[in-house]
Design a protein around this motif. Structure first.
Motif, PDB file in Angstrom:
ATOM      1  N   PHE A 123      24.461   1.429 -25.431  1.00  0.00           N
ATOM      2  CA  PHE A 123      25.634   2.121 -25.014  1.00  0.00           C
ATOM      3  C   PHE A 123      26.860   1.740 -25.961  1.00  0.00           C
ATOM      4  CE2 PHE A 123      29.652   1.782 -22.722  1.00  0.00           C
ATOM      5  CZ  PHE A 123      30.003   2.917 -22.263  1.00  0.00           C
ATOM      6  N   ALA A 124      26.902   0.464 -26.045  1.00  0.00           N
ATOM      7  CA  ALA A 124      27.899   0.057 -26.966  1.00  0.00           C
ATOM      8  C   ALA A 124      27.710   0.444 -28.377  1.00  0.00           C
ATOM      9  CB  ALA A 124      28.141  -1.618 -27.003  1.00  0.00           C
ATOM     10  N   LEU A 125      26.575   0.225 -28.981  1.00  0.00           N
ATOM     11  CA  LEU A 125      26.163   0.563 -30.215  1.00  0.00           C
ATOM     12  C   LEU A 125      26.477   2.057 -30.858  1.00  0.00           C
ATOM     13  CD1 LEU A 125      24.880  -0.607 -32.894  1.00  0.00           C
ATOM     14  CD2 LEU A 125      22.598   0.317 -32.165  1.00  0.00           C
ATOM     15  N   HIS A 126      26.280   2.871 -29.667  1.00  0.00           N
ATOM     16  CA  HIS A 126      26.726   4.335 -30.118  1.00  0.00           C
ATOM     17  C   HIS A 126      28.067   4.770 -29.560  1.00  0.00           C
ATOM     18  CE1 HIS A 126      22.648   6.223 -31.604  1.00  0.00           C
ATOM     19  NE2 HIS A 126      22.475   5.170 -31.261  1.00  0.00           N
ATOM     20  N   LEU A 127      28.663   4.150 -28.776  1.00  0.00           N
ATOM     21  CA  LEU A 127      30.007   4.247 -28.620  1.00  0.00           C
ATOM     22  C   LEU A 127      30.810   3.912 -29.861  1.00  0.00           C
ATOM     23  CD1 LEU A 127      32.406   3.021 -25.488  1.00  0.00           C
ATOM     24  CD2 LEU A 127      32.848   2.580 -28.010  1.00  0.00           C
ATOM     25  N   VAL A 128      30.389   2.614 -30.552  1.00  0.00           N
ATOM     26  CA  VAL A 128      30.884   2.313 -31.837  1.00  0.00           C
ATOM     27  C   VAL A 128      30.662   3.355 -33.021  1.00  0.00           C
ATOM     28  CG1 VAL A 128      30.862   0.750 -33.333  1.00  0.00           C
ATOM     29  CG2 VAL A 128      31.294  -0.121 -31.022  1.00  0.00           C
ATOM     30  N   LEU A 129      29.502   3.679 -33.327  1.00  0.00           N
ATOM     31  CA  LEU A 129      29.059   4.505 -34.108  1.00  0.00           C
ATOM     32  C   LEU A 129      29.889   6.030 -33.925  1.00  0.00           C
ATOM     33  CD1 LEU A 129      26.933   5.340 -36.414  1.00  0.00           C
ATOM     34  CD2 LEU A 129      25.627   6.556 -34.588  1.00  0.00           C
ATOM     35  N   PHE A 160      28.720  -1.381 -45.979  1.00  0.00           N
ATOM     36  CA  PHE A 160      27.175  -1.948 -45.984  1.00  0.00           C
ATOM     37  C   PHE A 160      26.631  -2.939 -44.924  1.00  0.00           C
ATOM     38  CE2 PHE A 160      24.970  -5.698 -47.571  1.00  0.00           C
ATOM     39  CZ  PHE A 160      23.870  -4.930 -48.061  1.00  0.00           C
ATOM     40  N   ALA A 161      27.791  -3.882 -44.711  1.00  0.00           N
ATOM     41  CA  ALA A 161      27.417  -4.706 -43.341  1.00  0.00           C
ATOM     42  C   ALA A 161      27.188  -4.177 -42.289  1.00  0.00           C
ATOM     43  CB  ALA A 161      28.711  -5.735 -43.539  1.00  0.00           C
ATOM     44  N   PHE A 162      28.116  -3.185 -42.032  1.00  0.00           N
ATOM     45  CA  PHE A 162      28.255  -2.449 -40.624  1.00  0.00           C
ATOM     46  C   PHE A 162      26.784  -1.763 -40.536  1.00  0.00           C
ATOM     47  CE2 PHE A 162      28.424   1.170 -37.956  1.00  0.00           C
ATOM     48  CZ  PHE A 162      29.485   0.864 -36.756  1.00  0.00           C
ATOM     49  N   PHE A 163      26.393  -0.945 -41.545  1.00  0.00           N
ATOM     50  CA  PHE A 163      24.978  -0.259 -41.263  1.00  0.00           C
ATOM     51  C   PHE A 163      23.828  -0.981 -41.277  1.00  0.00           C
ATOM     52  CE2 PHE A 163      27.763   3.532 -41.655  1.00  0.00           C
ATOM     53  CZ  PHE A 163      27.320   4.190 -40.581  1.00  0.00           C
ATOM     54  N   MET A 164      23.809  -2.230 -42.124  1.00  0.00           N
ATOM     55  CA  MET A 164      22.754  -3.141 -41.989  1.00  0.00           C
ATOM     56  C   MET A 164      22.650  -3.843 -40.746  1.00  0.00           C
ATOM     57  SD  MET A 164      22.094  -6.527 -44.399  1.00  0.00           S
ATOM     58  CE  MET A 164      23.369  -7.527 -43.440  1.00  0.00           C
ATOM     59  N   ALA A 165      23.862  -4.257 -40.039  1.00  0.00           N
ATOM     60  CA  ALA A 165      23.718  -4.757 -38.754  1.00  0.00           C
ATOM     61  C   ALA A 165      23.181  -3.433 -37.749  1.00  0.00           C
ATOM     62  CB  ALA A 165      24.961  -5.141 -38.125  1.00  0.00           C
ATOM     63  N   PHE A 166      23.870  -2.331 -37.730  1.00  0.00           N
ATOM     64  CA  PHE A 166      23.576  -1.061 -37.032  1.00  0.00           C
ATOM     65  C   PHE A 166      22.047  -0.890 -37.283  1.00  0.00           C
ATOM     66  CE2 PHE A 166      22.520   3.267 -36.669  1.00  0.00           C
ATOM     67  CZ  PHE A 166      23.186   3.801 -35.295  1.00  0.00           C
ATOM     68  N   ASN A 167      21.633  -0.679 -38.352  1.00  0.00           N
ATOM     69  CA  ASN A 167      20.056  -0.345 -38.744  1.00  0.00           C
ATOM     70  C   ASN A 167      18.988  -1.217 -38.166  1.00  0.00           C
ATOM     71  OD1 ASN A 167      20.673   2.147 -39.894  1.00  0.00           O
ATOM     72  ND2 ASN A 167      20.667   1.085 -41.986  1.00  0.00           N
ATOM     73  N   LEU A 168      19.494  -2.550 -38.091  1.00  0.00           N
ATOM     74  CA  LEU A 168      18.681  -3.576 -37.474  1.00  0.00           C
ATOM     75  C   LEU A 168      18.841  -3.431 -36.036  1.00  0.00           C
ATOM     76  CD1 LEU A 168      17.271  -6.227 -37.720  1.00  0.00           C
ATOM     77  CD2 LEU A 168      19.517  -7.360 -37.782  1.00  0.00           C
ATOM     78  N   LEU A 169      19.705  -3.383 -35.314  1.00  0.00           N
ATOM     79  CA  LEU A 169      19.904  -3.060 -33.958  1.00  0.00           C
ATOM     80  C   LEU A 169      19.162  -1.689 -33.547  1.00  0.00           C
ATOM     81  CD1 LEU A 169      23.661  -4.265 -33.553  1.00  0.00           C
ATOM     82  CD2 LEU A 169      21.575  -5.530 -32.378  1.00  0.00           C
ATOM     83  N   GLU A 170      19.427  -0.791 -34.116  1.00  0.00           N
ATOM     84  CA  GLU A 170      18.769   0.500 -33.648  1.00  0.00           C
ATOM     85  C   GLU A 170      17.150   0.450 -33.948  1.00  0.00           C
ATOM     86  OE1 GLU A 170      19.423   4.866 -33.025  1.00  0.00           O
ATOM     87  OE2 GLU A 170      20.806   3.141 -32.581  1.00  0.00           O
ATOM     88  N   ALA A 171      16.783  -0.372 -34.655  1.00  0.00           N
ATOM     89  CA  ALA A 171      15.273  -0.528 -34.721  1.00  0.00           C
ATOM     90  C   ALA A 171      14.745  -1.393 -33.653  1.00  0.00           C
ATOM     91  CB  ALA A 171      14.927  -0.836 -36.381  1.00  0.00           C
ATOM     92  N   THR A 172      15.649  -2.592 -33.595  1.00  0.00           N
ATOM     93  CA  THR A 172      14.928  -3.626 -32.653  1.00  0.00           C
ATOM     94  C   THR A 172      15.120  -3.408 -31.276  1.00  0.00           C
ATOM     95  OG1 THR A 172      16.839  -4.901 -32.878  1.00  0.00           O
ATOM     96  CG2 THR A 172      15.272  -5.228 -34.234  1.00  0.00           C
ATOM     97  N   GLN A 192      22.497   5.385 -24.298  1.00  0.00           N
ATOM     98  CA  GLN A 192      22.780   5.742 -25.714  1.00  0.00           C
ATOM     99  C   GLN A 192      23.748   6.972 -25.852  1.00  0.00           C
ATOM    100  OE1 GLN A 192      19.324   6.356 -27.999  1.00  0.00           O
ATOM    101  NE2 GLN A 192      20.576   7.850 -29.424  1.00  0.00           N
ATOM    102  N   PHE A 193      23.237   8.175 -25.054  1.00  0.00           N
ATOM    103  CA  PHE A 193      24.040   9.272 -24.940  1.00  0.00           C
ATOM    104  C   PHE A 193      25.152   9.160 -24.324  1.00  0.00           C
ATOM    105  CE2 PHE A 193      19.789  11.054 -25.813  1.00  0.00           C
ATOM    106  CZ  PHE A 193      20.000  11.399 -27.391  1.00  0.00           C
ATOM    107  N   LEU A 194      25.218   8.525 -23.092  1.00  0.00           N
ATOM    108  CA  LEU A 194      26.547   8.265 -22.629  1.00  0.00           C
ATOM    109  C   LEU A 194      27.447   7.319 -23.466  1.00  0.00           C
ATOM    110  CD1 LEU A 194      28.006   8.747 -19.947  1.00  0.00           C
ATOM    111  CD2 LEU A 194      27.247   6.476 -19.094  1.00  0.00           C
ATOM    112  N   GLY A 195      27.206   6.361 -24.255  1.00  0.00           N
ATOM    113  CA  GLY A 195      27.778   5.829 -25.162  1.00  0.00           C
ATOM    114  C   GLY A 195      28.523   6.729 -26.375  1.00  0.00           C
ATOM    115  N   ALA A 196      27.723   7.645 -26.867  1.00  0.00           N
ATOM    116  CA  ALA A 196      28.134   8.477 -27.895  1.00  0.00           C
ATOM    117  C   ALA A 196      29.384   9.206 -27.379  1.00  0.00           C
ATOM    118  CB  ALA A 196      27.094   9.265 -28.489  1.00  0.00           C
ATOM    119  N   PHE A 197      29.113   9.844 -26.142  1.00  0.00           N
ATOM    120  CA  PHE A 197      30.116  10.782 -25.364  1.00  0.00           C
ATOM    121  C   PHE A 197      31.505   9.925 -25.087  1.00  0.00           C
ATOM    122  CE2 PHE A 197      32.595  11.871 -21.161  1.00  0.00           C
ATOM    123  CZ  PHE A 197      32.891  12.876 -21.925  1.00  0.00           C
ATOM    124  N   ILE A 198      31.397   8.901 -24.605  1.00  0.00           N
ATOM    125  CA  ILE A 198      32.640   7.722 -24.332  1.00  0.00           C
ATOM    126  C   ILE A 198      33.318   7.289 -25.689  1.00  0.00           C
ATOM    127  CG2 ILE A 198      33.457   5.752 -23.493  1.00  0.00           C
ATOM    128  CD1 ILE A 198      31.548   6.028 -21.127  1.00  0.00           C
TER     129      ILE A 198
END
Length: 456
Positions: free
Chosen positions: A217-223, A306-318, A343-349
């Motif tokens: 939820f937090a990851l996709h809210l931030v994305l 670069f740092a943001f998406f390295m962390a994002f990709n890692l979290l999205e995969a794990t 996930q989708f609720l985070g994207a909406f908010i």
């Protein structure tokens, strides 16, 4: 996998990828291209970006349950037609309100759970983990590609053209489902792949899973909030034309993807997943905060992203892998259904609240929201128990006298490495949650109630 399974998995992965491309392609350019829409304000632009998440969150599990009654393919056809209709509505719109309606209609085609259920119907138990991994990779690739294609196609055809392209992708996906994906003879009531009603309560009260649900939820809210800020930085502060954003995103995504791979290996092989997870959330928090300082330098912005998406990709995969491991035996479908809804609720908010903050406070307000949410997630991650290192194992059983499997359940729970057991009597199948370091498949060989050919 046999040839039929490979064809089915490849076709369903491509359908999933096309749909994700359609949802995400507008994100990196919408704030810039949507300013010319009638009635557009920062708040409404943010709402339009995240609007699809609301209908996705509300309809994800109902679509999966309906597919048990009317069939997988009819629900996929309906979902893709809704998605195409929403794309056409948004493409023809000259008002921000119609674009919001179109985005919500796009999201109403909530077929992710149905695609996973169809994948279950068309693959054997022993091949299902590989099949779902292929679909997972297609999602990651489609997200990265969308960040590159969005600016390119947006500069050529504008916002309307982007939505028309997504409608075309949905129609291509329809053809693939109809012509390439086989029609299963019957639905497999695989509790490990479907959002079974009886599992939802257990999943919704499991603390470990709820922490992971909050994480996605937090990851996709931030994305979603990120793409209210970054396009503005690149064009208005750094003078990078929208048509040139593609190479910026391409270089960031390509390098950050390879940079995160060693950390996944360390987490899995060395059993350091909690440390890796917490480190990634901390890096995400720091990089979000650093956006305030980097917005006047192209190199600085590149380094922060670069740092943001390295962390994002890692979290999205794990995170999906951790949900799968923490889910109760035979409860993977229910756990993933709640996870996807979060996930989708985070994207909406993220879009709606981020847009409101941008309109009332400005970009610092959006970044403040991102940092606050990520700090909350960091506290949750630091206080959670270390994740387990389990996997699913499926055992085909011989029919028990009188349909009673009590002794079988007790015997299986007594095997080394077995942490949970769920027996589906109607299918004569046992779902085991096992720690591979301590579980030996050969321990099943001498059990009189196990059929030959049980699979993991």
């Amino acid at each position: 996998m046999n040839a039929l399974e490979r064809r089915s998995v490849a076709a369903l992965a491509s359908v999933y990828a096309m749909r994700m491309l359609g949802l995400f392609m507008v994100m990196p350019v919408f704030v810039l291209l949507g300013e010319g829409l009638q009635g557009a304000t920062p708040a409404l632009l943010g709402l339009a970006i995240g609007a699809y998440g609301l209908s996705q969150a509300l309809l994800q599990i109902p679509f999966g349950l309906l597919s048990d009654r009317v069939g997988r393919k009819p629900m996929i056809y309906l979902g893709l037609l809704l998605f195409a209709g929403g794309s056409l509505l948004a493409g023809a719109a000259d008002s921000i309100y119609l674009v919001i309606a179109g985005r919500m209609l796009q999201g109403a085609g909530a077929i992710a759970s149905v695609l996973m259920a169809l994948l279950s119907d068309l693959t054997r138990e022993e091949e299902r983990t590989k099949a779902m991994a292929v679909v997972g990779m297609s999602i990651g690739v489609s997200f990265s590609v969308s960040l590159v294609l969005g600016p390119v196609l947006g500069s050529l055809w504008g916002l309307s053209g982007l939505f028309y392209v997504t409608a075309g992708l949905a129609l291509v996906a329809l053809v693939i489902v109809g012509r390439v994906v086989p029609t299963p003879r019957q639905h497999k009531a695989s509790a490990d792949a479907l959002p079974a009603r009886q599992m939802l309560v257990r999943v919704l009260t499991e603390g470990r899973l709820l922490r992971l649900d909050f994480g996605i939820f937090a990851l996709h809210l931030v994305l979603t909030s990120l793409f209210l800020v970054v396009p503005v930085f690149l064009e208005q502060r750094l003078g990078l034309a929208g048509s040139d954003h593609w190479w910026f995103y391409l270089s960031v995504m390509a390098t950050s993807f390879f940079a995160m791979v060693p950390f996944i290996i360390i987490g899995e092989k060395k059993r350091k997943m909690k440390a890796v997870l917490c480190g990634a959330v901390a890096l995400l928090t720091l990089s979000a905060a650093a956006l305030l300082l980097s917005g006047h330098s192209l190199v600085g912005t590149w380094a922060v992203l670069f740092a943001f998406f390295m962390a994002f990709n890692l979290l999205e995969a794990t995170l999906p892998s951790l949900v799968s491991k923490e889910a109760p035996a035979a409860g993977k479908g229910a756990a993933m259904g709640v996870y996807s809804t979060s996930q989708f609720l985070g994207a909406f908010i993220g879009g709606a609240l981020g847009g409101l903050l941008q309109e009332s406070v400005g970009i610092p307000g959006v970044i403040g929201l991102m940092v606050l949410v990520l700090l909350s997630w960091l506290v949750v991650a630091l206080t959670m128990p270390a994740p387990g290192y389990t996997t699913s194992f499926v055992v085909q059983l011989k029919e028990a006298a009188g349909g009673s499997y009590g002794a079988v359940d007790q015997c299986l729970r007594g095997l080394p490495g077995v942490q949970d057991v769920v027996i589906l009597k109607d299918e004569a199948t046992a779902y085991l949650k096992v720690d591979r370091q301590h579980f030996d498949e050969q321990s099943l060989a001498g059990l009189a109630f196990v059929r030959q050919g049980s699979n993991s």
